[in-house]
Structures are given as structure tokens and as C-alpha cells.
Design an enzyme around this catalytic site. Structure first.
Site, PDB file in Angstrom:
ATOM      1  N   ASP A 299       0.867  -1.169   0.000  1.00  0.00           N
ATOM      2  CA  ASP A 299       0.000   0.000   0.000  1.00  0.00           C
ATOM      3  C   ASP A 299       0.919   1.238   0.000  1.00  0.00           C
ATOM      4  O   ASP A 299       2.138   1.129   0.170  1.00  0.00           O
ATOM      5  CB  ASP A 299      -0.944  -0.012   1.204  1.00  0.00           C
ATOM      6  CG  ASP A 299      -2.181   0.855   0.939  1.00  0.00           C
ATOM      7  OD1 ASP A 299      -2.113   1.760   0.090  1.00  0.00           O
ATOM      8  OD2 ASP A 299      -3.222   0.631   1.588  1.00  0.00           O
TER       9      ASP A 299
HETATM   10  C1  NOJ Z   1      -4.075   3.858   0.140  1.00  0.00           C
HETATM   11  C2  NOJ Z   1      -5.245   2.941   0.191  1.00  0.00           C
HETATM   12  O1  NOJ Z   1      -5.231   2.227   1.413  1.00  0.00           O
HETATM   13  C3  NOJ Z   1      -5.295   1.956  -0.957  1.00  0.00           C
HETATM   14  O2  NOJ Z   1      -6.524   1.292  -0.922  1.00  0.00           O
HETATM   15  C4  NOJ Z   1      -5.079   2.648  -2.269  1.00  0.00           C
HETATM   16  O3  NOJ Z   1      -5.170   1.723  -3.321  1.00  0.00           O
HETATM   17  C5  NOJ Z   1      -3.712   3.319  -2.252  1.00  0.00           C
HETATM   18  N1  NOJ Z   1      -3.670   4.290  -1.187  1.00  0.00           N
HETATM   19  C6  NOJ Z   1      -3.392   4.001  -3.578  1.00  0.00           C
HETATM   20  O4  NOJ Z   1      -4.172   5.109  -3.762  1.00  0.00           O
END
Ligand code: NOJ
Length: 772
Positions: A299
Site C-alpha cells: 500500500d
Molecule cells: C491507500 C489505500 O489504502 C489503498 O486502498 C489505495 O489503493 C492506495 N492508497 C493508492 O491510492
């Protein structure tokens, strides 16, 4: 000191884990493990091409494939174009600018030494230009086909705009409505969640990676994120292996079996080991047990979080731990890019380990056909993004996802002959909030409820009143770049009171009131947890004042989570859960309110009476004082501990009877299967849909088993008076579970109950036995 101690402990855990992993693999190999033709196995040709490329790549170029950087105006390296040409970036994220993406792809393919194309990732979660209902709403449709089709429209629009990778589906099981990200998944149940996970992988990727007009999918967030303590986003998660394997990991497994090409690790600590550095999850389970051949992306900034969590001591250690655990691509932190060469130089990480990390990234790019077709034909964007078929599907999906929670005295559908409607509430006229979270620049604001009512009833007097604004008490840190944040100063108490009085006077002058209450888009999603589930602002007061007018009232709830509507459930005759329905929101809500669509959605979550009941889910174990016994219905001294509306519940404008539950046999050998059938008849006044659901319960075993578990469902459309027989199979796959006592997957020779009905409280019952 602390780190080496941790390493020693972790190593011993892994060693023992590995032991039982092998026992498990050989003892119960095929359990719960469907194989599908889409399973991501790389052909010999793909592997050969990967090896040929690897032979030519320098260490820096290899590390570049593991480096995903921001293409937006934050967190980005200033010299992106130079890095692309040097082969030191493998993928980008956070840009929807087709011209920028096209330029970058040309640089990578034409100017970098080995011409390796880039991946462009974005959160295409429930639509791109056309917005579909939020994922929890799509789960409420209990219709995987409608979800698959929605995601294939989303994929087509994204791909036409240069994006070739989406960060979806999100498949985190969520059993606590306080957690804001409940909106992004399919709710509380692993069986329903797995069906929705498979549908989304197929929708995004098509039958296989490389299907034209589709994108690479990412199943996320691996794993357990939905069980954050207290429902507080990002908080630590403590889940025993039984919950992980029987519940939380199930939809991930389903996505992997459906051929998902990438998987995102979660932010939080799982049993004290951050998911983004968790070797057990990312290696033992994912690679060794499941045979996942795609790549793992962290993430955003998760590699850096390994330090914040107090797990890694610095960036070098974080890079070491991430790669050793099984991370392939580092999202946005650039720590792998900065640290890996040094780690190789000093011998802590071998080139062979780097090669292992790079292989699946290259394989996915090859399988996607990016080497042959790296570019986007920008001339097609206009026609793809304005295709009316996507809007039509969004309207159908929205209709199918709405859940009719209450309908006393046939209040709904409303008559189209109504003379006047008072449309009241802070969400009646807000297209952005009706779209829901994860907005993309350039998405279409939803048709408002007012516009939808006017479209349907051009001759009817419709007056509207907001009844006071609603907003978060503490703004979201995403308010600046996601929809839903409000920049204006908050309304004063007097201003809100005045708006409430205006709404009351409109209600008095109108034949019917339609109230649209709930939450704005930024009140659920990431960083949007709540400590209560009350209607935000003064909506409860507004609701009670409008009800006191004494005219017919229909309540439409717009939100990404269930809210406390206990008062409404006793005083408002008609309640529709509309969720956040997307581009066609207003039209679809009008379709439901006026009977042009008959509601058939069912709850994918147990609807709590208040936040104090959370976490709440139907599939709990039977306790000493079962709630099925009326004497014990209340574990709380203030009221019932059962949900306000159970999992699987939803009404229709027609009625159905489900009868004649038959089992093809009442005894079967372990490994065999039986067929369960029931007939469903539309007994009401109009055509409609019923979701027939099958639940089982294992009466005894090596561990206690949940009171009920969903093991089959089918959404059936029936004309008035029509009858259909619904068939379900119960076999090894449905009867096997992870036994904490045996530390393995087991199908036990025990007695089982079966229920078939239209809700998790179904009463139609039969029983069978699995023989030794
Ligand atoms: C953080 C989020 O938790 C995740 O779901 C997302 O895909 C990423 N950022 C990228 O934006």
C-alpha cells in the site's frame, strides 16, 4: 538488539509455520482450493522471455521494476523523465492525465535501454468517468454478474485513458460499521465476499490478463485490515488463524484462484507483524500454499510504515524486511529504489532474491501484452467515455443494489399521480455525495434525487429543502483532493434551525415527503471511521419534525455504511437503503420510489441498532445463552443484542414463498456431495426478484462452528405467480473448514443443519450427516 531479537523470534515462527504448511499441503491438498482455467500460471514462453530480459538487466534496472512512483503533484521525484529513460521506474500511480501517461510510456518504450513498458495504476474502485454504486452496494445486489459487467465498463474507460492497472477489488471482510472502509468491500461474509471478488477480477481483467480494453486488477488489502480494533482505520489487528483462514483470507483466495495479477499488502500490524513485512502472509500463505504467481505491491508508503510501526529500524532495514517478506513493488516510498543496491553490495540480499522479486512484475507485463501494445489510442477516449451503455448499466446496478428495509401498509411505491412532493435532506441535491468516495477527476457528478424525480414526474410540483448542512466534525486529510470536503465556513445553529423550519413548512404544504438523509462521501472510506453511527448533524431532529407533520413519508438513506435508524424503523413507514448509487443515483432512486424498478437487494451486513453492538455479524458461534431463545435475546440491559435488520434481509413490492426444501441424500461420505433444492414462487402482485440463500451449521466437531454460514445463493427473477426451483451443491468445498484444534483443513463426520430462505434467519430446515 531489538531487531535481531525480533528476527530470531520471527524466524522461529516461520520455521514452525512452514512445518505445518507442508503437513497441510500434503494432508489436505485440494480443500477449498478450486482451480480455474484463469489461474495465473505462466507459460513456458512467458518464463523464457522473463529470463531473457533478466539476463540483460543491470541491477539498477531490476530495482527500477520494483519502484512505483507518484505521477501526481505530491510525493513524486522531480526527475521522473530521466529515471524512466534510465529504466529506474517500473510503474506510476495517481495520474489520470492521458497525455502525461502516454508521454511516459513513449519514453519508457522508446528511450529506455530495454524498452520495458510501464504500468499506470489508479484507484478505479467503482467506476471511472461513469460511476457505479459503491462496492458495498454492489454486494447488496447479490448479483455477481451485474458487478462483473460494471467493472468491465470501468476497466474499459480507464484503459482508454491510459490506465492499465487498478487497485481493486478491495475484498476486506468488514464486520464493524464504524470502520469507514466498510464501504469499499462486500460486507461481512466470506462466501458472498468471495463471489464478489471473483466477479470483480473477471470484470477488471477479462477472462485472462491481456484481454483488450481491460486492466490488471489488484486484490487488497492483504490481510485482515477490516478487523481494525475499535473500527479505527489503520489500527492494529489481532486475528487468530481460525478467523483468518475461515473468514478474512477467503475472498483473497478466491481472487487468486480467479487469476488476479497483483495483490496489495495492508497497512496495519497483523498479530504484531506489519502486513507489509509479513513473511507468513506474503510468502508462506500466498506463494507456498496458494501458488500466487502475480506480484505483491505495498500500500502507499507502507515500506516506510515498517519503520513507523517500530518494526524496522531504518530505511535499509525496512527495504530488507519488505523484500525478504515477499514484497515486489514498493508503492510511492522509493525506499526499495534507494536501499536495495546497497543491501546487495553488502551481501544482505542476493541478486537471486532481487531476480525473484522482479520476475512476477515482468511476467505480468508480458502477459498483459504491454510489450506488443504499450500505447493507448487517445483518439478513442471521447467515444469510450461517453458510451451511454455504461450509464444504462450504472442505473440498473443502482436499482439492483437498493434494499427496501421497511414498507408498512404498502407506502411504497408512491403513486405517480401524486400532486406534490417535498424533497428534504442534505443529500437530495448533491451529485458528488451520491457518487460516493474514490472519485476520479472527470467523473460525472451523479444525477441528484431532485433531478431524478423531475425527470420521472415532469408534471408534479416538487419543492426541495436541505434542512441544514452536514459535515465531518474533523475534516478528512483527503478533503483537498477527493470529493465531499466542504471549504465554506460551517453553518451556525440558527441557520440550521431556520432550514429545518423551512423543510417542515414544505412538508406541510405537500402531499408526500421524501427525505434523503445519511452521510456525505467523505464520511466513509479511508480515514473516515466513526465512534457512533448516529445520523450526522441534526438529521435525526429533521426526521422527527417531518414525521410529526403527519403526511406520508419515505426515507431514503444515502451512505456507505449502516447508520442508527432505530427510531426511523419504528416511526417511518417506508425506508430504502440506497447506499451511494453512482452516476445515475437520482434516476435509480426515483425508479425504486415510483415502482419502475422493484427492489430486490439484500443486506451484505448485519444492520446494527447502535454503534455499541459492533462488531456485529450473523455467523458467530452459538453461546451459552443463545439469542434464538427469546429469554436471552438481550445481552445488553438496555435492549436487544440482535441486529435491527439481519444479514441477507431485504423486502420487495411483491411477496415470495420459499418451500419444499429437499436434499438428494441425507447421508454422504466425506468428499461426496449432495444437492439441496427449494422452490420459490412469486405470490404477490407484480414481477420481482428474490435472493434465495442457503445456510449450514455443523452441529459438533473438533471445534465449535458458527451458528450459520452462507454456502449458496441465487438471485431469481420471477413473474407474478411464477415458480422456479433453485439448486445448490453441498460438498467438500462447502463442508470443509480450518480447524484450530487440528491445525488443518477438515471435513468432519458430523451432523449438519441446512436452511434455505430469503435471509440469514431462514426457517425452512433439513439435516444430513457426513459419514466416517
Ligand atoms: C491507500 C489505500 O489504502 C489503498 O486502498 C489505495 O489503493 C492506495 N492508497 C493508492 O491510492
Amino acid at each position: 538488539m531489538r531487531v535481531s531479537l525480533l528476527r530470531a523470534v520471527t524466524k522461529s515462527i516461520y520455521t514452525s509455520t512452514l512445518l505445518w504448511v507442508f503437513v497441510l499441503l500434503f494432508a489436505t491438498a485440494s480443500v477449498g482450493q478450486e482451480s480455474s482455467p484463469a489461474n495465473l500460471s505462466n507459460s513456458a514462453t512467458v518464463n523464457q522471455r522473463v529470463e531473457e530480459l533478466l539476463k540483460k538487466m543491470t541491477l539498477e534496472e531490476k530495482i527500477g521494476q520494483l519502484n512505483q512512483v507518484s505521477a501526481a503533484n505530491f510525493l513524486n521525484p522531480p526527475n521522473r523523465e530521466e529515471l524512466i529513460e534510465k529504466g529506474q521506474i517500473g510503474s506510476f500511480l495517481w495520474s489520470v492525465d492521458p497525455v502525461q501517461l502516454d508521454k511516459y510510456q513513449h519514453l519508457a518504450v522508446e528511450k529506455s535501454r530495454l524498452h520495458i513498458p510501464l504500468l499506470f495504476g489508479y484507484d478505479v474502485i467503482h467506476g471511472f468517468r461513469t460511476v457505479f454504486p459503491v462496492p458495498i452496494a454492489m454486494a447488496a445486489s447479490w448479483d455477481p454478474q451485474v458487478l462483473e459487467k460494471a467493472q468491465s465498463f470501468a476497466a474499459r474507460e480507464a484503459r482508454a485513458s491510459g490506465i492499465n492497472w487498478t487497485f481493486g477489488p478491495m475484498v476486506d471482510i468488514a464486520r464493524d460499521a464504524r470502520w469507514g472502509r466498510i464501504v469499499e468491500g462486500a460486507g461481512e461474509d466470506p462466501y458472498l465476499g468471495s463471489a464478489m471478488a471473483r466477479a470483480q477480477v473477471r470484470g477488471f481483467q477479462g477472462p485472462q490478463l491481456g484481454t483488450p480494453d481491460h486492466v490488471l486488477a489488484t486484490v487488497k488489502h492483504f490481510a485482515g485490515y477490516g478487523a481494525a480494533e475499535g473500527g479505527r482505520d489503520y489500527d492494529s489487528v489481532y486475528l487468530p488463524e481460525t478467523s483468518l483462514r475461515n473468514v478474512y483470507l477467503q475472498p483473497f483466495r478466491a481472487a487468486v484462484d480467479a487469476g488476479v495479477g497483483s495483490l496489495m499488502s495492508a497497512y496495519m500490524d497483523l498479530n504484531d507483524v506489519p502486513a507489509g513485512g509479513n513473511h507468513w502472509l506474503l510468502h508462506d500463505v500466498l506463494r507456498t500454499e496458494w501458488g500466487f504467481q502475480g506480484f505483491v505491491v505495498t500500500d502507499a508508503l507502507t515500506t516506510n510504515d515498517l519503520i513507523i510501526h517500530g518494526f524496522a529500524k531504518d530505511e535499509t532495514d525496512a527495504a530488507y524486511r519488505a523484500v525478504s517478506a515477499g514484497v515486489n513493488v514498493d508503492m510511492a516510498s522509493r525506499i526499495l529504489a534507494g536501499q536495495l543496491a546497497g543491501l546487495v553490495k553488502n551481501g544482505k540480499i542476493t541478486v537471486a532474491q532481487i531476480d525473484d522479486a522482479v520476475r512476477p512484475v515482468l511476467a505480468v507485463k508480458i502477459r498483459m501484452g504491454l510489450f506488443e501494445h504499450p500505447y493507448t489510442d487517445l483518439s478513442k477516449i471521447g467515444s469510450v467515455l461517453s458510451d451511454p451503455a455504461a450509464r444504462e448499466h450504472s442505473r440498473i446496478a443502482a436499482q439492483r443494489s437498493m434494499v427496501l428495509l421497511r414498507n408498512e401498509n404498502h407506502t411504497l411505491p408512491l403513486s405517480k399521480k401524486v400532486s406534490s412532493i417535498a424533497l428534504i435532506g442534505p443529500l437530495a441535491n448533491d451529485g458528488i455525495d451520491l457518487d460516493g468516495g474514490w472519485g476520479v477527476d472527470g467523473e460525472t457528478p451523479a444525477v441528484t434525487v431532485e433531478a431524478g424525480l423531475r425527470n420521472k414526474l415532469p408534471g408534479v410540483t416538487i419543492t426541495s429543502a436541505r434542512g441544514g448542512e452536514i459535515r465531518r466534525t474533523i475534516p478528512s486529510r483527503f478533503d483537498d483532493f477527493l470529493p465531499g470536503g466542504k471549504k465554506t465556513p460551517p453553518q451556525t445553529a440558527e441557520e440550521i434551525s431556520k432550514e429545518i423550519e423551512e423543510a417542515v413548512s414544505l412538508a406541510k404544504k405537500s402531499e408526500v415527503s421524501v427525505l434523503v438523509l445519511g452521510e456525505t462521501a467523505n464520511m466513509s472510506g479511508e480515514y473516515a471511521s466513526r465512534s457512533t453511527l448516529e445520523l450526522p448533524g441534526r438529521q435525526q431532529e429533521l426526521l422527527e419534525k417531518i414525521a410529526a407533520v403527519g403526511k406520508p413519508v419515505a426515507l431514503v438513506i444515502v451512505s456507505g455504511r449502516p447508520l442508527n435508524i432505530s427510531w426511523a424503523s419504528a416511526h417511518i413507514p417506508a425506508i430504502v437503503m440506497a447506499w451511494q448509487p453512482g452516476s445515475e443515483a437520482g434516476n435509480a432512486i426515483a425508479d425504486i420510489l415510483f415502482g419502475d424498478a422493484n427492489p430486490g437487494g439484500k443486506l451484505p451486513v448485519s444492520w446494527p441498532r447502535s454503534a455499541g453492538q459492533e462488531p456485529l455479524y450473523y455467523s458467530h458461534n452459538v453461546t451459552q445463552y443463545p439469542e434464538s431463545d427469546p429469554t436471552y435475546r438481550s445481552r445488553y440491559w438496555e435492549g436487544p443484542s440482535t441486529p435491527l435488520y439481519p444479514f441477507g434481509f431485504g423486502l420487495s413490492y411483491t411477496t415470495f414463498s420459499i418451500s419444499d426444501l429437499r436434499l438428494s441424500k441425507t447421508e454422504l461420505k466425506a468428499g461426496d456431495s449432495l444437492e439441496a433444492t427449494a422452490t420459490v414462487t412469486n405470490t404477490g402482485g407484480i414481477a420481482g426478484d428474490e435472493v434465495v440463500q442457503l445456510y449450514i451449521h455443523q452441529r459438533a466437531g473438533s471445534t465449535s462452528r458458527p451458528i450459520r454460514e452462507l454456502k449458496g445463493f441465487e438471485r431469481v427473477s420471477l413473474q407474478l405467480g411464477e415458480t422456479k426451483t433453485v439448486h445448490f451443491t453441498l460438498g467438500k468445498k462447502e463442508l470443509t473448514y480450518w480447524s484450530e484444534a487440528r491445525k488443518s483443513w477438515v471435513e468432519e463426520p458430523e451432523e449438519f443443519d441446512v436452511w434455505i430462505g430469503n435471509c440469514s434467519t431462514a426457517a425452512l430446515h433439513a439435516a444430513f450427516r457426513v459419514l466416517e
